[in-house]
Scaffold this motif. Structure first.
Motif, PDB file in Angstrom:
ATOM      1  N   PRO A  84      13.981  -0.092  -3.384  1.00 63.36           N
ATOM      2  CA  PRO A  84      12.838  -0.526  -4.190  1.00 63.36           C
ATOM      3  C   PRO A  84      11.769  -1.198  -3.327  1.00 63.36           C
ATOM      4  N   LEU A  85      10.520  -0.821  -3.533  1.00 65.66           N
ATOM      5  CA  LEU A  85       9.397  -1.226  -2.690  1.00 65.66           C
ATOM      6  C   LEU A  85       9.162  -2.738  -2.745  1.00 65.66           C
ATOM      7  N   GLY A  86       8.814  -3.291  -1.608  1.00 63.00           N
ATOM      8  CA  GLY A  86       8.396  -4.687  -1.532  1.00 63.00           C
ATOM      9  C   GLY A  86       9.428  -5.654  -1.003  1.00 63.00           C
ATOM     10  N   LEU A  87      10.665  -5.192  -0.780  1.00 65.67           N
ATOM     11  CA  LEU A  87      11.707  -6.102  -0.315  1.00 65.67           C
ATOM     12  C   LEU A  87      11.519  -6.511   1.134  1.00 65.67           C
ATOM     13  N   ASP A  88      10.607  -5.836   1.830  1.00 69.01           N
ATOM     14  CA  ASP A  88      10.243  -6.260   3.182  1.00 69.01           C
ATOM     15  C   ASP A  88       9.231  -7.396   3.173  1.00 69.01           C
ATOM     16  N   PRO A 387       2.747   2.000 -11.038  1.00 70.07           N
ATOM     17  CA  PRO A 387       3.982   1.311 -10.679  1.00 70.07           C
ATOM     18  C   PRO A 387       3.799  -0.182 -10.816  1.00 70.07           C
ATOM     19  N   LEU A 388       4.882  -0.918 -10.661  1.00 72.23           N
ATOM     20  CA  LEU A 388       4.809  -2.369 -10.716  1.00 72.23           C
ATOM     21  C   LEU A 388       4.456  -2.990  -9.372  1.00 72.23           C
ATOM     22  N   VAL A 389       5.011  -2.438  -8.273  1.00 71.21           N
ATOM     23  CA  VAL A 389       4.924  -3.080  -6.965  1.00 71.21           C
ATOM     24  C   VAL A 389       4.157  -2.200  -5.987  1.00 71.21           C
ATOM     25  N   GLY A 390       3.264  -2.804  -5.207  1.00 73.99           N
ATOM     26  CA  GLY A 390       2.533  -2.103  -4.169  1.00 73.99           C
ATOM     27  C   GLY A 390       2.221  -3.027  -3.000  1.00 73.99           C
ATOM     28  N   TRP A 391       1.579  -2.451  -2.004  1.00 72.14           N
ATOM     29  CA  TRP A 391       1.146  -3.202  -0.821  1.00 72.14           C
ATOM     30  C   TRP A 391      -0.353  -3.473  -0.891  1.00 72.14           C
ATOM     31  N   HIS A 392      -0.771  -4.517  -0.209  1.00 69.98           N
ATOM     32  CA  HIS A 392      -2.206  -4.726  -0.005  1.00 69.98           C
ATOM     33  C   HIS A 392      -2.404  -5.413   1.331  1.00 69.98           C
ATOM     34  N   GLU A 393      -3.562  -5.237   1.896  1.00 73.20           N
ATOM     35  CA  GLU A 393      -4.002  -6.001   3.062  1.00 73.20           C
ATOM     36  C   GLU A 393      -5.444  -6.418   2.794  1.00 73.20           C
ATOM     37  N   ASP A 394      -5.690  -7.712   2.786  1.00 69.71           N
ATOM     38  CA  ASP A 394      -7.020  -8.247   2.465  1.00 69.71           C
ATOM     39  C   ASP A 394      -7.497  -7.721   1.117  1.00 69.71           C
ATOM     40  N   ARG A 395      -6.547  -7.637   0.160  1.00 63.72           N
ATOM     41  CA  ARG A 395      -6.828  -7.226  -1.221  1.00 63.72           C
ATOM     42  C   ARG A 395      -7.309  -5.771  -1.298  1.00 63.72           C
ATOM     43  N   LYS A 396      -6.940  -4.972  -0.305  1.00 65.87           N
ATOM     44  CA  LYS A 396      -7.244  -3.548  -0.291  1.00 65.87           C
ATOM     45  C   LYS A 396      -5.927  -2.780  -0.183  1.00 65.87           C
ATOM     46  N   ASN A 398      -3.531   0.794  -2.059  1.00 67.81           N
ATOM     47  CA  ASN A 398      -3.377   1.823  -3.087  1.00 67.81           C
ATOM     48  C   ASN A 398      -3.988   1.376  -4.406  1.00 67.81           C
ATOM     49  N   GLY A 399      -3.674   0.180  -4.836  1.00 65.62           N
ATOM     50  CA  GLY A 399      -4.337  -0.420  -5.986  1.00 65.62           C
ATOM     51  C   GLY A 399      -3.742  -0.130  -7.333  1.00 65.62           C
ATOM     52  N   TRP A 400      -2.851   0.848  -7.449  1.00 59.23           N
ATOM     53  CA  TRP A 400      -2.322   1.215  -8.762  1.00 59.23           C
ATOM     54  C   TRP A 400      -1.330   0.188  -9.310  1.00 59.23           C
ATOM     55  N   ALA A 401      -0.630  -0.496  -8.439  1.00 59.29           N
ATOM     56  CA  ALA A 401       0.408  -1.421  -8.889  1.00 59.29           C
ATOM     57  C   ALA A 401      -0.202  -2.615  -9.621  1.00 59.29           C
ATOM     58  N   LEU A 402       0.612  -3.267 -10.426  1.00 63.36           N
ATOM     59  CA  LEU A 402       0.190  -4.494 -11.100  1.00 63.36           C
ATOM     60  C   LEU A 402       0.417  -5.723 -10.233  1.00 63.36           C
ATOM     61  N   LEU A 403       1.326  -5.594  -9.269  1.00 63.78           N
ATOM     62  CA  LEU A 403       1.626  -6.690  -8.346  1.00 63.78           C
ATOM     63  C   LEU A 403       1.659  -6.120  -6.931  1.00 63.78           C
ATOM     64  N   HIS A 404       0.931  -6.746  -6.007  1.00 67.39           N
ATOM     65  CA  HIS A 404       0.901  -6.295  -4.617  1.00 67.39           C
ATOM     66  C   HIS A 404       1.256  -7.461  -3.696  1.00 67.39           C
ATOM     67  N   TRP A 405       1.903  -7.142  -2.584  1.00 64.81           N
ATOM     68  CA  TRP A 405       2.167  -8.140  -1.548  1.00 64.81           C
ATOM     69  C   TRP A 405       1.644  -7.634  -0.216  1.00 64.81           C
TER      70      TRP A 405
END
Length: 615
Positions: A84-88, A387-396, A398-405
């Motif tokens: 599951p994405l985001g565990l890193d 999806p629920l979880v995604g990545w971001h860097e400087d708030r940029k 994929n953007g589709w997720a509701l929560l990004h780290w």
């Protein structure tokens, strides 16, 4: 299919988290779940609305080309590491707390068949924020995720997303449940997963396969009886799960996502749940079936969602007016839950829908999302955001997720003040819908021994073959036969008014119990007094035998319902059209079928011509 694209930055709505309406705590429910008509209920009979999201990654994010070790070769550059994405990037507890904060009460948790058998430990980088997971296999990580989600009170729906651990969906070797593996392997993997979590009553569902669709050469189908028959495959594995693994699970069957060649001039469509109206599942346990469908703005009722190769001139959902969209959505999926007392009536779970976030500036995608959320609210539908979880860097990103780290573990959420979706999401999560107790309802079930036995009775499945060589159809335990078709071999069962119970059964092949000639000149297979029809068998299209079960019935007289020359189902019959295109006969809701009549004269085919109905 998810071909996600970002546009330009937009900063519009300011909706703080504190503006969300109060919701019941995620742990304020008791498993397992079941269904009553169109509603999902918990073990106490209270409505449990699936306010879900997809926590993807364990089914794979690799695009299918290049090294899987390189982030750039993963969808949107987001490498889940086969888990599951985001565990890193964030501790698991923080991620789960984020789900609860945005109002989620249930998680659709994708996995691949390859993941189940993958013995390679996850990399340390993939679990950098969760060092206790180091050295575990992907399945062992999945186990921990299931344990922690359910410990937090969230319901978990297991979702067989792909055969291989890679990003879905397209012509990718994961088009069908048996594209990259045998159907037997698929069934065995499902039995393994259902048994693995059978003691956890908050693992509530088995979502059988994701987005069944055409490969290069062939289409899936709904009822043809071949190895591409999604109806038959899902029916079979569903009954096996309930009988052999875990009778508590909700069985979730998604419609067909795509058939045909996506080129103008060739037949092509997104059938979704439209075939269910003509052929619906009857599981060995009533109250366990949920249907599902997916909708995105860039797809359409006849549009694959592709841009470039595979793109057609058909309208996408975002091209439809609000009224057109409602009409199409209802035709393709929502009718299943809105039309009551039909053989197909069941909850509908929109198990995927979503849209680009901060960087989505397109007027059409934004309008579609608002309109789609409105329809979810209007219909009080169960849903799961992708999806629920995604990545971001400087708030940029994929953007589709509701929560990004980001790589440093900083979270960006839908309610941080600059995400245009925030108001719609708050409206959806806070919408007033049905709550509290749901009264039991009558079940209506279709029997379809089109290509083999269709025995929906636990009791009869456990007994020896009661008519060897014939195709047998038996109502679910507790239900009785109320309708038959003249041709086509279809039947209709229900427990309306009373439940049959588990009395002794008798196989009737002659007229030994006929006391009066209720169908002169016709062969009559009649149940003994005090018994009613719960099944039948056919050889080809010809009647072979009647299955009678002792029940709470009396009386020695009845009426003959003929249906050899037209429908004869009475005024406003319930149950729906259980044999589309064929003449049908049906006893009234306060009756039971006690006999079947047919003729063997030349040209008749020995198909059912009349039912003997008793009060």
């Amino acid at each position: 299919m998810r071909f996600l694209r970002a546009a330009l930055v937009a900063v519009l709505l300011l909706v703080p988290l504190t503006s969300l309406p109060a919701q019941a705590a995620p742990d304020d429910w008791t498993g397992p779940l079941s269904t009553r008509g169109r509603w999902i209920v918990d073990a106490d009979g209270d409505r449990f609305k699936l306010r879900s999201g997809n926590w993807h990654g364990a089914s794979g994010t690799w695009s299918g080309s290049g090294s899987a070790d390189e982030d750039a070769n993963h969808h949107a550059g987001e490498n889940s590491g086969r888990i599951p994405l985001g565990l890193d990037r964030a501790p698991m507890a923080e991620i789960i707390a984020g789900f609860e904060e945005i109002g989620i009460n249930s998680i659709r948790l994708p996995f691949s068949n390859e993941m189940i058998h993958d013995t390679r430990p996850v990399t340390d980088d993939a679990v950098a924020a969760n060092p206790s997971l180091r050295g575990k296999t992907p399945l062992q990580v999945y186990d921990v995720v299931v344990r922690e989600l359910t410990a937090a009170g969230l319901a978990v729906i297991l979702n067989n997303h792909t055969n291989t651990t890679r990003w879905c969906c397209g012509v990718d070797g994961n088009e069908r449940w048996n594209t990259s593996q045998s159907a037997q392997t698929w069934e065995n993997d499902w039995l393994f997963m259902a048994r693995r979590y059978q003691d956890n009553k908050r693992v509530v569902g088995a979502d059988l396969y994701n987005e069944v669709r055409r490969n290069i050469w062939d289409d899936p189908n709904w009822g043809l009886g071949d190895d591409h028959d999604w109806f038959a495959a899902s029916q079979r594995v569903a009954d096996r799960l309930l009988l052999e693994a875990n009778p508590d699970l909700l069985i979730i069957v998604e419609g067909i996502n795509w058939t045909g060649i996506p080129v103008d001039g060739f037949a092509h469509e997104r059938p979704t749940l439209e075939p269910v109206r003509r052929l619906s599942h009857t599981l060995v346990d009533s109250g366990k079936l949920v249907y599902s469908a997916h909708f995105y703005d860039y797809t359409g009722p006849n549009h694959s969602g592709a841009t470039g190769t595979g793109e057609t001139s058909d309208p996408r959902y975002r091209d439809l007016s609000p009224s057109e969209l409602i009409t199409v959505l209802n035709r393709q999926a929502f009718y299943v839950s809105s039309e009551q007392d039909q053989h197909f009536t069941a909850p509908v779970w929109i198990s995927e829908f979503g849209v680009g976030g901060r960087d989505e500036t397109g007027a059409k995608p934004r309008a579609w999302f608002e309109n789609f959320v409105d329809h979810l609210i209007r219909t009080d539908a169960d849903f799961a955001y992708w999806p629920l979880v995604g990545w971001h860097e400087d708030r940029k990103g994929n953007g589709w997720a509701l929560l990004h780290w980001d790589a440093a573990g900083n979270r960006m959420g839908v309610h941080d003040g600059d995400d245009w979706r925030a108001a719609a999401w708050a409206r959806l999560i806070g919408a007033q819908g049905r709550t509290g107790p749901v009264a039991p309802v009558a079940d209506w079930s279709m029997l379809s021994p089109d290509h083999g036995d269709f025995i929906a009775s636990r009791r009869m499945r456990a007994l020896p073959d009661w008519n060897p060589g014939a195709r047998k159809a038996v109502c679910p335990d507790g239900q009785r036969l109320l309708g038959l078709s003249h041709t086509g071999n279809r039947g209709l069962c229900s427990d309306v008014g009373f439940s049959v119970g588990s009395g002794a059964h008798e196989v009737v092949v002659d007229e030994r119990h006929v006391r009066q000639d209720w169908a002169s000149g016709y062969t009559k297979l009649q149940c003994p007094d005090g018994s009613l029809l719960t099944g039948y068998s056919v050889r080809g299209s010809a009647v072979s035998a009647a299955l009678c079960t002792a029940g709470p019935v009396g009386g020695t007289s009845g009426r003959t319902v003929w249906f050899d020359r037209g429908d004869n189902r009475g005024p406003s019959p319930k149950g729906g059209d259980f044999a589309s295109g064929h003449y049908k006969g049906q006893c009234a809701a306060d009756e039971y079928a006690a006999g079947i009549a047919y003729t063997g004269r030349v040209g008749s085919g020995r198909t059912p011509d009349a039912l003997y109905c008793r009060k």
